[in-house]
Design an enzyme around this catalytic site. Structure first.
Site, PDB file in Angstrom:
ATOM      1  N   SER A  54       0.844  -1.193   0.000  1.00  0.00           N
ATOM      2  CA  SER A  54       0.000   0.000   0.000  1.00  0.00           C
ATOM      3  C   SER A  54       0.878   1.240   0.000  1.00  0.00           C
ATOM      4  O   SER A  54       2.102   1.149   0.072  1.00  0.00           O
ATOM      5  CB  SER A  54      -0.908  -0.003   1.228  1.00  0.00           C
ATOM      6  OG  SER A  54      -0.156   0.412   2.347  1.00  0.00           O
ATOM      7  N   LYS A  55       0.198   2.370  -0.065  1.00  0.00           N
ATOM      8  CA  LYS A  55       0.894   3.654  -0.088  1.00  0.00           C
ATOM      9  C   LYS A  55       1.895   3.818   1.039  1.00  0.00           C
ATOM     10  O   LYS A  55       2.838   4.582   0.937  1.00  0.00           O
ATOM     11  CB  LYS A  55      -0.139   4.770   0.074  1.00  0.00           C
ATOM     12  CG  LYS A  55      -0.647   5.326  -1.222  1.00  0.00           C
ATOM     13  CD  LYS A  55      -1.419   6.583  -0.887  1.00  0.00           C
ATOM     14  CE  LYS A  55      -2.280   6.993  -2.068  1.00  0.00           C
ATOM     15  NZ  LYS A  55      -3.305   7.933  -1.706  1.00  0.00           N
ATOM     16  N   ARG A  56       1.619   3.135   2.132  1.00  0.00           N
ATOM     17  CA  ARG A  56       2.514   3.250   3.284  1.00  0.00           C
ATOM     18  C   ARG A  56       3.914   2.715   2.963  1.00  0.00           C
ATOM     19  O   ARG A  56       4.892   3.114   3.561  1.00  0.00           O
ATOM     20  CB  ARG A  56       1.958   2.455   4.470  1.00  0.00           C
ATOM     21  CG  ARG A  56       0.909   3.191   5.253  1.00  0.00           C
ATOM     22  CD  ARG A  56       0.544   2.410   6.497  1.00  0.00           C
ATOM     23  NE  ARG A  56       0.027   1.079   6.178  1.00  0.00           N
ATOM     24  CZ  ARG A  56       0.518  -0.042   6.650  1.00  0.00           C
ATOM     25  NH1 ARG A  56       1.552  -0.034   7.464  1.00  0.00           N
ATOM     26  NH2 ARG A  56      -0.019  -1.200   6.317  1.00  0.00           N
TER      27      ARG A  56
END
Ligand code: GLU
Length: 482
Positions: free
Chosen positions: A248-250
């Protein structure tokens, strides 16, 4: 039978690396088999679908060179290719399913469902696992009342298929509930929309992310109820973060457009993504044509692969070097513009400067950074480098160097080198006495490609001008520490 595959994004956000990989595998298969790659927009989630997201998907796919044979912008015989423009088709198929006893109208209200949910909780003690109890299965149909349409899942038995990626899969039918196929407003839910589109668009192989494995039994039931031949199915494992969670973006930039903005080239993105889940021996670097030739489903991994930025950068750097200097130069133009520098893509100086930068650059951003001083007047000087090397003692050396190179003809690296060597010998000097001041004079930096290459690319006029100007500055410098 001609292969027909499809990619069916929901336009609810940017184009994610995982989705692109799904598109890519389908595209490669279509190109390898001489089949068709269909793009279909699943925009039935009206709350979350946006035109910007649609445009971002098309843009990213075009940038990557994943061209589609049928779909938005190009049309085709099975259109329209936006689900919201196909509501009549879904309506007809839903009616057909009802006629065949494979679906039914459900008049349960939100209240009814809430009550059933509470009863489920009271009986089992569990929050989850509620399945619609089939209240309306045998209810007399009254089409005028608000209702949804539900699939009537047959009792007993199972649904199985031989997944192109995961091998044989089997689900017991009593694990399936009578899922809603169509809302009261005539908008289909995913399982109806996808199955009807895949049927009417003649899709022969459905490949998508493995988050959809759980939906496939319901879609197969729709095919079976309609007496339609089944396509093949394949489900791709997720791309994982370096620590093994869903990427994910994380963890990383997950939008394809971010990689474009960071100066990655499309073939490198495709190459890296294809290898995240597919292998061909231990080959890492593939051209697009090689991928088309070599891609197969047999070597697609059954488990998730971990995203690895270092590998991605390595693949990117390799692809940068596989490009011609002219291609790299053209790719660098927007990144120069971002630095307020203007150069035409075919400017010979840009092409030559790009070539000099290529051995050390990873991305086009690096190229733009590396060639900056060829186009900035005066070049931006690293103050530390200037302080260290442009001291008063350097001034006469720079002037003499300037004189030595003034008459050089042709003004190319080897002739320059020979002329400077002669001058150094006459002066009993070594190149190192003048190399760093000259480098700072010409590039503003402590490190750069070879001095004579830099001079050749700058050309006589700029070379002389920069040597003179740096000599002037060196003269003015206070000689601290000398
Ligand atoms: N719209 C679905 C998604 O984006 C497509 C799934 C499928 O390919 O059937 O996940």
């Amino acid at each position: 039978m001609t292969v027909r595959v499809r990619y069916a994004p929901s336009p609810t956000g940017y184009l994610h690396l995982g989705s692109v990989r799904t598109a890519l595998y389908n595209w490669l298969w279509a190109r390898k088999q001489g089949g068709s790659f269909v793009l279909r927009v699943e925009d039935t989630d009206q709350g979350r679908s946006t035109q910007e997201a649609e445009a971002a998907i098309f843009d990213s796919m075009r940038w990557l060179g994943l061209d589609w044979d049928e779909g938005p912008q190009v049309g085709g015989p099975h259109g329209p290719y936006f689900q919201m423009q196909r509501l009549e088709v879904y309506q007809q198929f839903a009616e057909r399913l009802i006629e065949r006893g494979a679906a039914y109208r459900c008049f349960c209200t939100a209240e009814d469902l809430k009550r059933a949910r509470l009863e489920h909780k009271a009986a089992t003690g569990a929050e989850h696992g509620f399945r619609y109890p089939g209240t309306c299965r045998e209810r007399h149909s009254e089409p005028d009342l608000p209702h949804v349409i539900r699939l009537k899942v047959p009792e007993g038995g199972g649904i199985g298929w031989n997944d192109r990626v995961k091998g044989p899969l089997e689900f017991a039918l009593d694990s399936q509930q009578d899922a809603v196929l169509m809302r009261n407003n005539g908008v289909p839910l995913y399982n109806l929309g996808a199955a009807v589109d895949d049927i009417t668009m003649g899709i022969t192989l459905v490949v998508r992310g493995d988050d959809h494995v759980i939906n496939t039994p319901q879609q197969i039931l729709v095919y079976q109820a309609l007496g339609e031949p089944l396509p093949e199915f394949g489900h791709l494992p997720l791309i994982l973060s370096p620590s093994g969670e869903k990427l994910s973006k994380r963890h990383a930039a997950v939008a394809v457009a971010d990689y474009r903005d960071q100066g990655y080239v499309p073939d490198a993105v495709l190459n890296y993504l294809v290898r995240l889940g597919w292998s061909h021996g231990d080959q890492e670097i593939f051209t697009r044509d090689e991928l088309i030739e070599k891609f197969d489903w047999e070597h697609v991994g059954k488990t998730g692969s971990k995203y690895d930025l270092k590998k991605f950068q390595h693949v990117q750097a390799s692809h940068l070097r596989m490009r011609s200097p002219a291609q790299v130069a053209a790719g660098a133009v927007p990144f120069l513009a971002a630095r307020d520098l203007t150069a035409a893509a075919d400017d010979p100086r840009l092409v030559a400067a790009s070539e000099l930068s290529m051995p050390r650059a990873t991305t086009l951003v690096d190229v733009a950074e590396a060639v900056d001083y060829f186009f900035r007047e005066p070049p931006e000087r690293d103050p530390k480098a200037a302080e260290k090397f442009l001291k008063p003692a350097a001034a006469p050396l720079l002037r003499q160097l300037c004189e030595a190179v003034t008459p050089v003809e042709p003004f190319d690296r080897s002739t320059l080198e020979a002329a400077v060597k002669t001058w150094l010998e006459q002066q009993a000097l070594e190149l190192k006495a003048v190399a760093q001041p000259a480098r700072v004079a010409l590039t503003g930096r402590k490190a750069s490609p070879g001095l004579f290459e830099v001079m050749e690319v700058l050309g006589r006029e700029l070379t002389l001008q920069r040597l003179q100007s740096a000599a002037g500055d060196a003269e003015q410098a206070t000689d601290a520490g000398a």
